[in-house]
Design a protein around this motif. Sequence first.
Motif, PDB file in Angstrom:
ATOM      1  N   SER A  91       5.458   8.228  16.384  1.00 55.40           N
ATOM      2  CA  SER A  91       4.265   7.784  16.624  1.00 55.40           C
ATOM      3  C   SER A  91       3.970   7.229  15.160  1.00 55.40           C
ATOM      4  N   THR A  92       4.580   7.577  14.113  1.00 62.61           N
ATOM      5  CA  THR A  92       4.590   7.064  12.676  1.00 62.61           C
ATOM      6  C   THR A  92       5.830   6.703  12.249  1.00 62.61           C
ATOM      7  N   ALA A  93       6.194   5.596  11.490  1.00 61.85           N
ATOM      8  CA  ALA A  93       7.424   5.215  10.817  1.00 61.85           C
ATOM      9  C   ALA A  93       6.863   4.905   9.451  1.00 61.85           C
ATOM     10  N   VAL A  94       7.778   5.246   8.625  1.00 62.80           N
ATOM     11  CA  VAL A  94       7.543   5.359   6.935  1.00 62.80           C
ATOM     12  C   VAL A  94       8.802   4.844   6.301  1.00 62.80           C
ATOM     13  N   ALA A  95       8.569   3.767   5.750  1.00 59.26           N
ATOM     14  CA  ALA A  95       9.718   3.108   4.812  1.00 59.26           C
ATOM     15  C   ALA A  95       9.268   3.557   3.266  1.00 59.26           C
ATOM     16  N   PHE A  96      10.244   4.368   2.705  1.00 57.33           N
ATOM     17  CA  PHE A  96      10.077   4.326   1.136  1.00 57.33           C
ATOM     18  C   PHE A  96      11.119   3.388   0.404  1.00 57.33           C
ATOM     19  N   GLY A  97      10.675   3.021  -0.814  1.00 54.17           N
ATOM     20  CA  GLY A  97      11.554   2.262  -1.724  1.00 54.17           C
ATOM     21  C   GLY A  97      12.121   3.053  -2.597  1.00 54.17           C
ATOM     22  N   ALA A  98      12.608   2.451  -3.801  1.00 55.08           N
ATOM     23  CA  ALA A  98      13.008   3.109  -4.942  1.00 55.08           C
ATOM     24  C   ALA A  98      12.281   3.954  -5.815  1.00 55.08           C
ATOM     25  N   ASP A  99      12.714   4.784  -6.331  1.00 52.04           N
ATOM     26  CA  ASP A  99      12.166   5.732  -7.325  1.00 52.04           C
ATOM     27  C   ASP A  99      11.834   4.911  -8.502  1.00 52.04           C
ATOM     28  N   MET A 100      10.435   4.434  -9.054  1.00 59.76           N
ATOM     29  CA  MET A 100      10.299   3.940 -10.145  1.00 59.76           C
ATOM     30  C   MET A 100      10.442   4.673 -11.456  1.00 59.76           C
ATOM     31  N   GLY A 101      11.122   5.736 -11.432  1.00 54.57           N
ATOM     32  CA  GLY A 101      11.235   6.235 -12.720  1.00 54.57           C
ATOM     33  C   GLY A 101      10.330   7.516 -12.955  1.00 54.57           C
ATOM     34  N   THR A 102       9.151   7.352 -12.215  1.00 53.30           N
ATOM     35  CA  THR A 102       7.958   8.316 -12.623  1.00 53.30           C
ATOM     36  C   THR A 102       7.775   9.375 -11.392  1.00 53.30           C
ATOM     37  N   GLY A 103       8.773   9.418 -10.334  1.00 48.57           N
ATOM     38  CA  GLY A 103       8.583  10.215  -9.255  1.00 48.57           C
ATOM     39  C   GLY A 103       7.616   9.517  -8.049  1.00 48.57           C
ATOM     40  N   VAL A 104       7.231   8.452  -8.352  1.00 41.00           N
ATOM     41  CA  VAL A 104       6.466   7.868  -7.395  1.00 41.00           C
ATOM     42  C   VAL A 104       7.129   6.534  -6.808  1.00 41.00           C
TER      43      VAL A 104
ATOM     44  N   PRO B 149       7.288   3.195  -3.874  1.00 42.19           N
ATOM     45  CA  PRO B 149       6.287   2.322  -3.180  1.00 42.19           C
ATOM     46  C   PRO B 149       6.614   2.655  -1.583  1.00 42.19           C
ATOM     47  N   TYR B 150       5.894   2.453  -0.640  1.00 39.04           N
ATOM     48  CA  TYR B 150       6.056   2.931   0.790  1.00 39.04           C
ATOM     49  C   TYR B 150       5.118   1.942   1.637  1.00 39.04           C
ATOM     50  N   HIS B 151       5.655   1.931   2.908  1.00 38.52           N
ATOM     51  CA  HIS B 151       4.777   1.366   3.815  1.00 38.52           C
ATOM     52  C   HIS B 151       4.730   1.918   5.015  1.00 38.52           C
ATOM     53  N   VAL B 152       3.728   2.096   5.591  1.00 36.97           N
ATOM     54  CA  VAL B 152       3.521   2.941   7.172  1.00 36.97           C
ATOM     55  C   VAL B 152       3.169   2.077   8.274  1.00 36.97           C
ATOM     56  N   VAL B 153       3.680   2.422   9.460  1.00 35.44           N
ATOM     57  CA  VAL B 153       3.512   1.757  10.445  1.00 35.44           C
ATOM     58  C   VAL B 153       3.142   2.674  11.735  1.00 35.44           C
ATOM     59  N   ALA B 154       1.981   2.464  12.632  1.00 35.92           N
ATOM     60  CA  ALA B 154       1.605   3.751  13.448  1.00 35.92           C
ATOM     61  C   ALA B 154       1.889   3.009  14.892  1.00 35.92           C
ATOM     62  N   ASN B 155       2.393   3.926  15.952  1.00 35.91           N
ATOM     63  CA  ASN B 155       2.871   3.460  17.310  1.00 35.91           C
ATOM     64  C   ASN B 155       1.511   4.331  18.108  1.00 35.91           C
TER      65      ASN B 155
END
Length: 351
Positions: free
Chosen positions: A222-235, A237-243
Motif C-alpha cells: 500500500s506504500t512504496a518507498v524509494a531511497f537514494g544514496a547516503d549523503m555522508g550525514t546518515g540522511v 533522499p527518498y520518495h514515497v508513493v501510496a497505493n
Amino acid sequence: MTTFEVLQVETVSGNVIASLPVTGIQYGETLNAAGSATVGVPLDAADPSTLGPARSSLVVLRDGEPEWGGPLWTATADLAAGSLTLNASGWHSYYAARYLDMPGGYEGKTDQALLLRAWIEHSNDNHGIGTDTSHLTTTGKIRSRKWGFAEFKNIAEAINELADEDGGFDFRYQTHWANSRKTRIGHRLLKDERVSLRFPALTHRVDADVTSVAYDGSRMGSTAVAFGADMGTGVKPYHVVANPRSGPALTQVATYADLKSTADLVPKAAALGAMSRQPIAIPTLSLYPGVYASGSFLPGAWGSVNADAGYVQLLEDFVITERRHTVDTNGTETVALSLASKEVFISGDSS
C-alpha cells in the motif's frame, strides 16, 4: 518446414567462421535482459583454435535469417558421450563486463536514448563489439545520471536501471546480416515504449496450452518507498508513493545507492508502486505449432490470454517476459512463453 542453423562468429568483428553441426538447440529472449542459448555439438566437430568463450559468439538462423545471437561464455566437453555443450548469452551480457570508466567519472542529463547511446558508444570506442545505436530514437524524457570513477558503473546495470523505472522502456538487441554476402553478422540495440507492442489473443486449448499459473503477492504494497544514496550525514533522499488499500497495510522499500536527488527517485518510486498494486499472475504457456509465427510474440509485447480451468480464471491482458525455443534433432520446434499481468508494467507518471 522451418529450418535452423547455428553459426560460429567472431565476437568483435562479426565474421562468420563456421556453421556448426548441432544435436539440439535451446534459445530464448528475456524482457530487458540478455536471454540465453544452449547448443549441443559433436565433440570432433568444433575447432578449439577458433571456438572459445568470449572471443566467439553463436547466432541462430531461422530459415536463413538471424533470430538470436550473443557471446559464448562456457563450453562443457563430455568425452564419454563425445559431445560439446555450448552456452551463450545475448549481446546484453557483454555489457555486464564493461564499465563507465571515464577519467573523472560520468555525468549526463539528457534524453534516455542519448544516455544509452553515450554508454554503448563509450564501449564501442574502447575495443567493444560494435553494437549499432543508430536506431535509438529520442523520447523527450530527460534523465540525469552521475557516477564517479570509483563507482565504476556497470553499463548493463546502468541500462537496466534506466529502463526499469516509471516512464522507462523495453530494450532488445536485434541480430542481423551485416553485408549482402552473408559473411558477417551485426547487431543493434532497439528501444520501445513500454507496453507498446501487441501479440495475438491466445486461448487455452485453442491455440496454446496454459501449462501453469503462479500467483505472487509477495511484492504487494500500500506504500512504496524509494531511497537514494547516503549523503555522508546518515540522511538519504527518498520518495514515497501510496497505493489504494483493500487489505492489510504493506510497505515495499528499495534503495538506489547511486541516485543522489529526490527528483531522480520519483520515477523509481512510481515504478515500485506500480509493481506493488496487485498480486501478479504469472502464466506459462506453449504455442500450438503452425498457428502463429513465433515472431509475433516478442518479449515486452502484450495481449490477452483466456483460460477457464477451476481456480484458474484468466481473461485479462499480460506482457511477455520470456520466450523460449527448443529444437530437437529432427528439427521440431516448441515455443514456450512466460508472462506477467500487464497492470504491473503500466506507468503512473510518464514524465
